[in-house]
Motif scaffolding. Structure first.
Motif, PDB file in Angstrom:
ATOM      1  N   VAL A 240      22.353  37.223 -14.089  1.00 50.26           N
ATOM      2  CA  VAL A 240      23.482  37.191 -13.169  1.00 50.26           C
ATOM      3  C   VAL A 240      24.607  38.082 -13.662  1.00 50.26           C
ATOM      4  N   GLY A 241      24.824  38.093 -14.977  1.00 45.13           N
ATOM      5  CA  GLY A 241      25.934  38.864 -15.500  1.00 45.13           C
ATOM      6  C   GLY A 241      25.656  40.347 -15.609  1.00 45.13           C
ATOM      7  N   ALA A 242      24.386  40.696 -15.735  1.00 51.45           N
ATOM      8  CA  ALA A 242      24.043  42.093 -15.961  1.00 51.45           C
ATOM      9  C   ALA A 242      24.059  42.860 -14.645  1.00 51.45           C
ATOM     10  N   PRO A 243      24.205  44.193 -14.710  1.00 52.90           N
ATOM     11  CA  PRO A 243      23.994  44.979 -13.493  1.00 52.90           C
ATOM     12  C   PRO A 243      22.570  44.731 -12.967  1.00 52.90           C
ATOM     13  N   VAL A 244      22.407  44.739 -11.657  1.00 49.69           N
ATOM     14  CA  VAL A 244      21.103  44.352 -11.087  1.00 49.69           C
ATOM     15  C   VAL A 244      19.941  45.169 -11.649  1.00 49.69           C
ATOM     16  N   PRO A 245      20.070  46.508 -11.781  1.00 57.42           N
ATOM     17  CA  PRO A 245      18.922  47.251 -12.317  1.00 57.42           C
ATOM     18  C   PRO A 245      18.574  46.816 -13.733  1.00 57.42           C
ATOM     19  N   VAL A 246      19.584  46.492 -14.517  1.00 53.28           N
ATOM     20  CA  VAL A 246      19.303  46.052 -15.895  1.00 53.28           C
ATOM     21  C   VAL A 246      18.586  44.713 -15.866  1.00 53.28           C
ATOM     22  N   ALA A 247      19.014  43.852 -14.948  1.00 48.94           N
ATOM     23  CA  ALA A 247      18.305  42.567 -14.826  1.00 48.94           C
ATOM     24  C   ALA A 247      16.847  42.816 -14.467  1.00 48.94           C
ATOM     25  N   GLY A 248      16.616  43.737 -13.531  1.00 48.78           N
ATOM     26  CA  GLY A 248      15.243  44.062 -13.165  1.00 48.78           C
ATOM     27  C   GLY A 248      14.476  44.609 -14.358  1.00 48.78           C
ATOM     28  N   TYR A 249      15.149  45.467 -15.112  1.00 44.48           N
ATOM     29  CA  TYR A 249      14.514  46.050 -16.288  1.00 44.48           C
ATOM     30  C   TYR A 249      14.109  44.954 -17.274  1.00 44.48           C
ATOM     31  N   LEU A 250      15.035  44.025 -17.524  1.00 44.35           N
ATOM     32  CA  LEU A 250      14.725  42.947 -18.464  1.00 44.35           C
ATOM     33  C   LEU A 250      13.576  42.098 -17.959  1.00 44.35           C
ATOM     34  N   SER A 251      13.574  41.871 -16.646  1.00 48.22           N
ATOM     35  CA  SER A 251      12.561  40.950 -16.125  1.00 48.22           C
ATOM     36  C   SER A 251      11.175  41.570 -16.190  1.00 48.22           C
ATOM     37  N   VAL A 252      11.089  42.872 -16.272  1.00 45.08           N
ATOM     38  CA  VAL A 252       9.756  43.477 -16.319  1.00 45.08           C
ATOM     39  C   VAL A 252       9.453  44.064 -17.692  1.00 45.08           C
ATOM     40  N   VAL A 253      10.301  44.981 -18.149  1.00 45.17           N
ATOM     41  CA  VAL A 253       9.986  45.660 -19.400  1.00 45.17           C
ATOM     42  C   VAL A 253      10.164  44.716 -20.581  1.00 45.17           C
ATOM     43  N   GLY A 254      11.255  43.943 -20.561  1.00 45.26           N
ATOM     44  CA  GLY A 254      11.443  42.996 -21.637  1.00 45.26           C
ATOM     45  C   GLY A 254      10.292  42.018 -21.713  1.00 45.26           C
ATOM     46  N   LYS A 255       9.899  41.545 -20.537  1.00 44.83           N
ATOM     47  CA  LYS A 255       8.800  40.595 -20.487  1.00 44.83           C
ATOM     48  C   LYS A 255       7.497  41.238 -20.946  1.00 44.83           C
ATOM     49  N   ALA A 256       7.307  42.502 -20.562  1.00 47.29           N
ATOM     50  CA  ALA A 256       6.096  43.198 -20.985  1.00 47.29           C
ATOM     51  C   ALA A 256       6.048  43.293 -22.502  1.00 47.29           C
ATOM     52  N   ALA A 257       7.200  43.599 -23.102  1.00 46.49           N
ATOM     53  CA  ALA A 257       7.225  43.701 -24.559  1.00 46.49           C
ATOM     54  C   ALA A 257       6.856  42.360 -25.182  1.00 46.49           C
ATOM     55  N   GLY A 258       7.464  41.296 -24.660  1.00 41.60           N
ATOM     56  CA  GLY A 258       7.155  39.986 -25.215  1.00 41.60           C
ATOM     57  C   GLY A 258       5.690  39.625 -25.060  1.00 41.60           C
ATOM     58  N   LEU A 259       5.144  39.917 -23.884  1.00 46.41           N
ATOM     59  CA  LEU A 259       3.739  39.578 -23.632  1.00 46.41           C
ATOM     60  C   LEU A 259       2.812  40.371 -24.529  1.00 46.41           C
ATOM     61  N   ALA A 260       3.122  41.671 -24.673  1.00 45.67           N
ATOM     62  CA  ALA A 260       2.267  42.498 -25.524  1.00 45.67           C
ATOM     63  C   ALA A 260       2.271  41.941 -26.938  1.00 45.67           C
ATOM     64  N   GLY A 261       3.460  41.576 -27.419  1.00 45.39           N
ATOM     65  CA  GLY A 261       3.534  41.022 -28.762  1.00 45.39           C
ATOM     66  C   GLY A 261       2.755  39.724 -28.873  1.00 45.39           C
ATOM     67  N   LEU A 262       2.934  38.855 -27.881  1.00 43.07           N
ATOM     68  CA  LEU A 262       2.201  37.581 -27.892  1.00 43.07           C
ATOM     69  C   LEU A 262       0.701  37.836 -27.928  1.00 43.07           C
ATOM     70  N   ALA A 263       0.255  38.725 -27.041  1.00 42.39           N
ATOM     71  CA  ALA A 263      -1.178  38.984 -26.965  1.00 42.39           C
ATOM     72  C   ALA A 263      -1.690  39.530 -28.285  1.00 42.39           C
ATOM     73  N   LEU A 264      -0.925  40.425 -28.897  1.00 39.96           N
ATOM     74  CA  LEU A 264      -1.392  41.026 -30.147  1.00 39.96           C
ATOM     75  C   LEU A 264      -1.465  39.995 -31.265  1.00 39.96           C
ATOM     76  N   VAL A 265      -0.364  39.262 -31.480  1.00 30.73           N
ATOM     77  CA  VAL A 265      -0.404  38.357 -32.624  1.00 30.73           C
ATOM     78  C   VAL A 265      -1.400  37.227 -32.388  1.00 30.73           C
ATOM     79  N   THR A 266      -1.526  36.758 -31.155  1.00 29.54           N
ATOM     80  CA  THR A 266      -2.455  35.655 -30.956  1.00 29.54           C
ATOM     81  C   THR A 266      -3.893  36.127 -31.021  1.00 29.54           C
ATOM     82  N   THR A 267      -4.239  37.104 -30.189  1.00 27.63           N
ATOM     83  CA  THR A 267      -5.667  37.417 -30.100  1.00 27.63           C
ATOM     84  C   THR A 267      -6.150  38.251 -31.280  1.00 27.63           C
ATOM     85  N   VAL A 268      -5.272  39.021 -31.908  1.00 30.00           N
ATOM     86  CA  VAL A 268      -5.749  39.823 -33.031  1.00 30.00           C
ATOM     87  C   VAL A 268      -5.497  39.112 -34.362  1.00 30.00           C
TER      88      VAL A 268
END
Lengths: 123, 210, 513, 672
Positions: free
Chosen positions: C267-295
């Motif tokens: 809500v506080g961030a500019p809308v594009p930044v919020a969109g960026y966080l919701s996708v790219v930030g999440k992608a980074a987190g997911l990639a990390g999760l997938a790597l540490v768990t499955t590997v």
């Protein structure tokens, strides 16, 4: 040296950091507590590195990275705190609640004013 | 593989728990000092004192690093933490006009929850490490923490994170500068009235989002 | 002091022997495969170029910065092509015994595509915002690009040190981006984001230190080998370390209970930044999760499988129910709804990862990748539509169709994709793939929870969609060019994927690593 | 056969929908042709495809769609007698409805989106009918659900329409979740989502949990085809425009569930228990809905309950193992029910009210709408099941099937052994169908007599109708345009002739599974007798109440009160002669309200959901808030400390975060 000494020291230091993060009101002090947590991790890493006699020195390398990272974090963090202080006239973490879920039954308030007032309103 | 590796130090060998060497005694004493300083840091009501006690705690940790033969890290600790981080923190306290004397409300109302979580953390972590390391000993013989050794392992094995860290530092620097810079106009940027916001007063909630 | 038994001998070579970390034994530094690291490197270099160019450009010329940044991201995406065409995985920054810090395999490429593509869309979206809100251009683009570089580096990392640093490279500039409007809201949002994030990082580092203690290494595959033979005494420590390590990534993924920052920050961030966080930030987190768990933590599959399954169930439920409770008249309700929706979507994204813990193979991870790609496109599209309308309350969307036909249609399509309803076929297929992963792994209860959540979520997505087509004020509004381009791009990709979902679903079929 | 033709059938209306929407306000002149022509073209194509295919043939084509790692998905086409027959029905009804709508919604500003949704809906139905793959079928199935949600909510200005559309959506979704799981189970067992493959697996006994799968599928069918206990959305859905009711809630969408069971009948034949459940469901639906229909005052709700009941017949035929009879009844019912709805639209348009009791007060309504009067009569006779109209033959087929099933020789036509159908299922269906035939005739007679043959009791009440759910229908001051009249006669043709034509040369059975569909003598006599008896009972009751009302009116000649008083209480047509009230006695009240199934639902589902949402909101805000404010009754210290904190506080967030980490760590360390 018994490995439990540094490990327990680190564990206690980390717990103190946790307490500080959760209990301090001034945001700068919260940042200081985060530094304590990170330093606890550093102590752990160095101790394990020495204990394991890691040929790659992964622990020490990561410690160096963590120190750098902590420096970068605190620099940026203080910039954010100052920005908050400039716009809100406070650095108290528990007064920064304007973005919380708006009260369910409250009127749809104007943001521009809520920015300025809600911090005061709760004081 | 590392079973063999780890088996060695796990052996209690000929040592007993009750025969600490000189290094151990020093380590423990400094450790107690570090813990005490840290405790004061998170409990004192004088905000500036908290920063000074932090110096003590971090400096104590530098000593611990030295005792653990990690010389280079100890110096980095002194340089970065005591030299810059604490100074930054003090600046931060001053710029946010933190009171110099005792401030009665240094702790937030969250303190008891904090105490509970902190104690739980301490209990869990201490139990974990004591359980895991009750029979492990560090051999402090070979010091591999000199500046030269550090440079070697960093550039032999950890080039990638090291490079990534440079991006991180630059980004943090730029971010910190841009956030603390005051605007030239001396006022916050206002949403520009435009076609998008036709029919709405400038600066209403909808305007802010675009 | 005693016991000079050689440590880690078999793993890393005899201690007596100087570890040869390089192909070229004489060199002091590791050799580098520049093609392999081109995608994150290009993004980082483009950031530098922007920063330098900012010094030389004056006033109205600053607009060129945005096109430099976008060009840089396009180049970075293009740098993925030679890697994708190369059937073998490339590795670089390797040790003598084969452990590498950077691997460009299919998993890496898929997540780099998501991170860089998401950053590109967010950048297109920001062109207008930077101008309209008078954000400092050079710094904005530099921060966006460096964060994207971090997010692109993360999925390629194969040791914990690089993972941690990459995660921070992705996060730190994002804090500044959130605060960049330099008003009270942005600052507060950034502060909350920052504090929770650094705390989570500290917890994660503690976990990393425990894992390091238990295994003696930071390289993921070596950790997996070491865990299987770790002494029983260290087992508790290793498992606790594994869980703590997950925290940092779960935080970026916005899994409950590490999600608190999400609504406030968006809500506080500019809308594009919020969109960026919701996708790219999440992608980074997911990639990390997938790597540490499955590997790395493969030997403890059932432990973290259960943890992730519970987190997934709690996350999707909490996110959905909170989204359900959003009042349409409240300020910022649209972004807040998207924030909670992204929390619940994080729950779906975690399901295949949990399944991977039970399935004893990394195949289910493909489902996460596929779903994340789909989610990335449509979620950014939804943010683009919100930015294009300039509305922040759900009630303002009433009758959008009458005012702005194409924006309304695009938004409706994105919402249907998010809901998983036809004609948003690709959303449906994404959910089917995730669902299958859960069922195949024997996680029947999780599949049921997910099905129930999908149904609950229909309500708020459809309520919003219905609002678009209701009658309302009909003063047509023009959408700025870059926003139109973004909407068109995301909508086109979503439609193409809906017609030919195999384009993205094929990642499910093969092994990624 | 050229594959392009069958592929075009669903594609054309979909393109038409897009074009209609795109032209929208920019080229209003194009909207009507764009709405009608693609649908009409599809109808013609569907007919051509059906004729080209001929009888006893089937066609399969598939292209692999997406590798999902598990069972393959493919874009598969399956054509046989069933699908071509139903597609022709869909095309015919959809075309009639589109034409009719041009007049009915002439002045509606939202006509373009309406027409586009109808076209899209038609496309989705074609997709369901033609699909040879369960997942593709599911896509069409869901698109239909969405379209119907929007179409029912077309008059979203009224609270009725809003809640009805939401209800339709939620109730059908309630069924769709188990349905989805059922389809995945089928796919997992058979290793493919292709219907052929699934059927092969079913006949070879490869399904691991046939009963569970069948019951899960049944839940979805019950939702879509409005079977008890998920039928409640259909009567409410009448808040939508009348042509929508004709298209969706009579001829097509509700038929999708029946069609699906028919396609997957071999799966159901593997589980006797599922068939018994289906038969009970059908029986309860039939009888219950017929009772409800007898009590309704709203013309469209009567027809809606009647639809529910006739769908029960089809479900009953399926429970008896005879899918031919079910599809036969589906098609004939589709034609006459669409006709009934469209005629009802004309009547509502002329009378400007939905209420039967209000219509009863109008003089000479039948003279105003002669087309509707006659076609409705024809359709009602078909509904009752009197020879020689189509309804007679199809209903006979159902009864024959039930009778065979009851005696243990179910007409499965080679899909499975006759013994697969428990005779209990047959008996249940047979008895319920007989009872329903009686009730159907009674309510049809009531409807007909009340609407057209009542003595005008209160003349003044006719002009200002008590209520009208339709807001923007054509101007009632003018006679119906031809576009509203001739679709009635087009639909009257199959209503009258389909049964005779289909059975004359055994063309219809040859098109379907090949078994005989001719009525058996005993059932024909019994059913016709029941229908006639029901109609007579209805007539008798009507006579009796009319006479009583007339007597009452004479006794208190001018004291009936001013007409305004009546218009104030339109929901209580007390002074009016309602034969339903007489026939149902104490059951009237419950029947009028659909036996309060809705209230049950609200207690069972809606309230817990709301409570859960409340609970989460409570946790979300109140707990934090209370925690922060302090209760004051707890320990003083605690109260003092927490009072100082604030909601939305980052430290609260962090406390939860770190607390959760500790808990997780402890659980993992202890649990391992």
């Amino acid at each position: 040296m018994h490995l439990a000494y540094p490990a327990v020291l680190a564990a206690l230091l980390f717990a103190i950091g946790v307490y500080g993060v959760l209990a301090r009101r001034n945001t700068v002090l919260v940042l200081m507590s985060v530094e304590l947590m990170l330093n606890a991790v550093n102590l752990n890493l160095v101790a394990f590195d020495v204990w394991l006699r890691d040929a790659l020195h992964g622990g020490q390398a990561l410690t160096l990275f963590t120190i750098t990272l902590a420096a970068a974090e605190i620099g940026l963090g203080l910039a954010i705190v100052l920005l908050v202080f400039r716009t809100r006239r406070t650095a108290d973490i528990d007064r920064l609640t304007a973005l919380g879920d708006p009260a369910e039954d409250g009127p749809a308030e104007d943001d521009e004013t809520s920015d300025a007032t809600s911090a005061e309103a709760v004081a | 593989m590392s079973l063999l590796a780890a088996a060695g130090p796990l052996e209690p060998a000929a040592r007993s728990f009750l025969s600490p060497t000189g290094v151990e005694i020093v380590f423990l004493l400094v450790g107690v000092a570090v813990l005490g300083a840290a405790l004061v840091t998170v409990t004192t009501r004088q905000l500036v004192h908290a920063a000074l006690w932090l110096v003590v705690a971090l400096g104590g940790l530098a000593v611990e690093f030295l005792l653990l033969t990690a010389e280079f890290i100890a110096w980095v600790q002194v340089l970065i933490y005591l030299g810059s981080v604490v100074v930054l923190v003090l600046f931060g306290l001053m710029l946010t006009k933190a009171p110099i004397g005792r401030s009665p409300d240094a702790d937030s109302g969250n303190r008891w929850a904090a105490l509970a979580v902190g104690l739980a953390t301490a209990g869990t972590l201490v139990t974990l490490v004591v359980d895991a390391f009750r029979t492990s000993w560090i051999d402090l013989g070979a010091g591999a923490g000199s500046a030269k050794a550090t440079g070697e392992y960093l550039f032999r094995h950890w080039v990638l994170p090291f490079e990534a860290l440079s991006v991180l530092l630059l980004a943090a620097l730029v971010g910190a500068i841009v956030l603390s810079r005051r605007d030239d106009e001396g006022k916050k940027p206002r949403p520009r009235p435009g076609k998008l916001r036709a029919g709405k007063p400038v600066g209403t909630s909808s305007g802010k989002e675009s | 002091m005693l016991t000079s038994t050689p440590l880690l001998t078999p793993l890393l070579g005899q201690p007596a022997m100087t570890p040869l970390a390089v192909a070229d034994p004489g060199g002091l530094v590791q050799s580098v495969d520049w093609v392999a690291i081109a995608p994150p490197l290009t993004a980082a270099l483009a950031g530098l170029v922007v920063l330098v160019a900012d010094l030389f450009l004056k006033g109205s010329q600053k607009k060129a910065l945005s096109w430099i940044a976008i060009g840089g991201l396009v180049l970075a995406l293009a740098a993925l092509l030679p890697l994708a065409l190369d059937s073998d995985a490339r590795s670089t920054f390797c040790l003598a015994d084969g452990g590498c810090s950077y691997v460009a395999d299919h998993f890496t490429l898929a997540f780099q595509l998501l991170a860089l593509g998401g950053a590109l869309i967010a950048a297109l979206l920001s062109v207008h915002t930077v101008a309209a809100d008078r954000l400092p251009g050079g710094e904005f683009w530099f921060l966006l690009l460096s964060s994207a570089a971090g997010a692109a580096l993360l999925p390629a990392s194969r040791d914990l040190a690089t993972l941690v640093v990459a995660l921070e490279v992705a996060s730190l500039p994002a804090f500044a981006l959130v605060a960049l409007r330099r008003d009270g809201r942005g600052a507060e949002a950034a502060l909350k984001f920052f504090l929770t994030s650094v705390t989570a990082t500290a917890v994660m580092l503690l976990g990393v230190s425990f894992v390091y203690a238990a295994t003696g290494t930071l390289h993921l595959s070596a950790i997996a080998d070491a865990l299987t033979v770790a002494p029983a005494q260290l087992r508790h420590l290793a498992e606790a370390g594994a869980v703590l390590t997950l925290v940092g990534f779960a935080f970026k993924t916005a899994a409950v209970p590490f999600h608190f920052w999400v609504p406030d920050t968006y809500v506080g961030a500019p809308v594009p930044v919020a969109g960026y966080l919701s996708v790219v930030g999440k992608a980074a987190g997911l990639a990390g999760l997938a790597l540490v768990t499955t590997v790395a933590f493969r030997p403890y599959g059932h432990t973290w499988g259960l943890v992730l399954a519970v987190l997934a169930a709690v996350t999707m439920t909490a996110g959905n129910v909170a989204a359900l409770r959003q009042r349409a008249a409240a300020p910022n309700s649209a972004v807040r709804l998207l924030a909670w929706s992204s929390v619940s979507q994080a729950g779906y994204l975690l399901v295949p990862l949990a399944a991977a813990g039970y399935a004893d193979s990394d195949r289910p991870v493909g489902a996460t990748v596929a779903y994340a790609l789909v989610y990335g496109v449509v979620n950014l599209g939804a943010f683009a539509a919100v930015a294009a309308t300039g509305h922040s309350r759900l009630d303002d969307f009433q009758g959008l169709f009458a005012r702005n036909r194409w924006t309304a249609l695009a938004l409706a399509f994105f919402l249907l994709c998010l809901a998983g309803l036809p004609p948003g076929v690709v959303g449906l297929f994404g959910k089917v793939v995730v669902f299958r992963a859960a069922v195949d792994a024997g996680l029947g209860w999780l599949a049921v929870v997910m099905a129930a959540n999908v149904v609950v979520a229909l309500y708020y997505y459809l309520a919003w969609t219905a609002k678009l087509f209701a009658a309302g004020a009909s003063a047509p509004a023009r959408v700025p060019g870059p926003l139109r381009a973004t909407l068109g791009l995301t909508a086109a990709v979503a439609v193409v994927l809906s017609v030919a979902p195999q384009l993205v679903l094929q990642v499910v079929s093969g092994s990624l690593f | 056969m050229n594959l392009a033709l069958p592929v075009l059938v669903p594609v054309l209306p979909a393109l038409g929908a897009v074009a209609t929407l795109a032209s929208g306000k920019r080229a209003p002149g194009l909207t009507r042709p764009l709405a009608i022509l693609p649908v009409a073209a599809s109808a013609v194509l569907a007919l051509v495809v059906a004729l080209q295919l001929g009888t006893g043939q089937s066609l399969d084509a598939a292209t692999r769609l997406a590798p999902t790692g598990g069972p393959e998905l493919s874009l598969a086409l399956h054509l046989d007698g069933f699908s071509s027959l139903i597609s022709v029905l869909v095309g015919l009804v959809a075309t009639c409805v589109q034409v009719y709508s041009t007049a009915y919604l002439k002045d509606d500003p939202r006509y373009p989106s309406y027409a586009a949704l109808v076209s899209l809906f038609t496309a989705a139905m074609f997709l369901v009918v033609y699909s040879g793959d369960l997942v593709v079928l599911l896509v069409g199935w869901e698109v239909m659900g969405i379209c119907s949600y929007f179409l029912i909510g077309h008059h979203w200005e009224t609270a009725d329409a809003r809640s009805a559309s939401l209800k339709a959506f939620l109730v059908t979704k309630l069924g769709d979740v188990p349905f989805l799981i059922g389809i995945f189970l089928l796919g997992a067992d058979a290793g493919t989502f292709r219907i052929e493959g699934v059927l092969k697996a079913a006949t070879e006994g490869q399904l691991s949990h046939p009963t569970l799968t069948a019951l899960l599928l049944l839940a979805g069918v019950a939702g879509k085809s409005a079977q008890f206990p998920l039928h409640t959305w259909l009567p409410d859905a009448m808040a939508g425009p009348t042509p929508v009711s004709a298209l969706i809630h009579a001829a097509t969408m509700v038929a999708a569930g029946i069609y699906l069971v028919a396609r997957l009948l071999p799966v159901f034949l593997t589980s006797g228990a599922a068939l018994v459940v289906l038969s009970v469901m059908a029986a309860v639906t039939m009888v219950g809905s017929a009772l409800c229909a007898l009590a309704q005052d709203d013309l469209k709700r009567v027809l809606a309950y009647s639809t529910v009941g006739q769908l029960g017949y089809m479900a009953g035929a399926l429970a008896a193992g005879d899918r031919q009879a079910a599809v036969f009844h589906l098609v004939s019912h589709g034609a006459f029910k669409a006709l009934l709805f469209l005629a009802a639209g004309v009547i509502i348009h002329a009378a400007h009210t939905n209420s039967l009791s209000a219509m009863a007060r109008m003089p000479e309504l039948r003279k105003k709408v002669p087309d509707a009067y006659w076609t409705m009569g024809i359709a009602l006779i078909a509904l009752i099941g009197l020879p020689p109209f189509s309804g007679f033959f199809s209903k006979e087929a159902v009864l024959t099937a039930a009778e065979h099933a009851a005696t243990g020789e179910a007409l499965t036509n080679g899909l499975g052994p006759a013994s697969a159908v428990p005779s209990a299922a047959g008996w249940i269906v047979l008895v319920a169908a007989g009872l329903t035939a009686l009730l159907t005739a009674a309510y049809a007679a009531r409807l007909w007599l009340l609407a057209f043959h009542s003595a005008p009791v209160a003349l003044t009440a006719a002009t200002d109708a008590p209520y009208s759910a339709e807001i923007d229908e054509a101007d009632p001051a003018h006679a119906e345009p031809p576009a509203m009249r001739w679709p009635l006669w087009v639909l009257a043709i199959p209503t009258m002739g389909f049964g005779l034509f289909g059975l004359r040369s055994d063309w219809l059975p040859a098109l379907l599974d090949g078994g005989s569909l001719r009525p058996a003598l005993e059932t024909a006599v019994i059913a016709t007798g029941l229908a006639v008896a029901g109609a007579l009972i209805g007539y008798g009751a009507w006579r009796s109440v009319t006479a009583r009302a007339a007597a009452a009116a004479e006794r208190v000649p001018e004291q009936a009160g001013p007409p305004a008083a009546e218009t104030l209480a339109p929901a209580l047509p007390k002074p009016l002669a309602d034969p339903g009230r007489l026939l149902l006695g104490p059951l009237f009240g419950p029947a009028l309200h659909g036996f309060h199934v809705d209230r049950l639902y609200s207690a069972l589902f809606v309230r817990p959901t709301l409570a859960a949402a409340q609970l989460v909101r409570f946790l979300d805000r109140e707990v934090v808030e209370t925690y922060v404010r302090g209760t004051g009754t707890g320990a003083n210290l605690l109260g003092w400390a927490v009072r100082r904190s604030q909601t939305g506080n980052a430290q609260t967030y962090l406390s939860v975060l770190l607390g959760a980490v500790v808990v997780l760590t402890v659980l993992v360390a202890v649990g391992s």
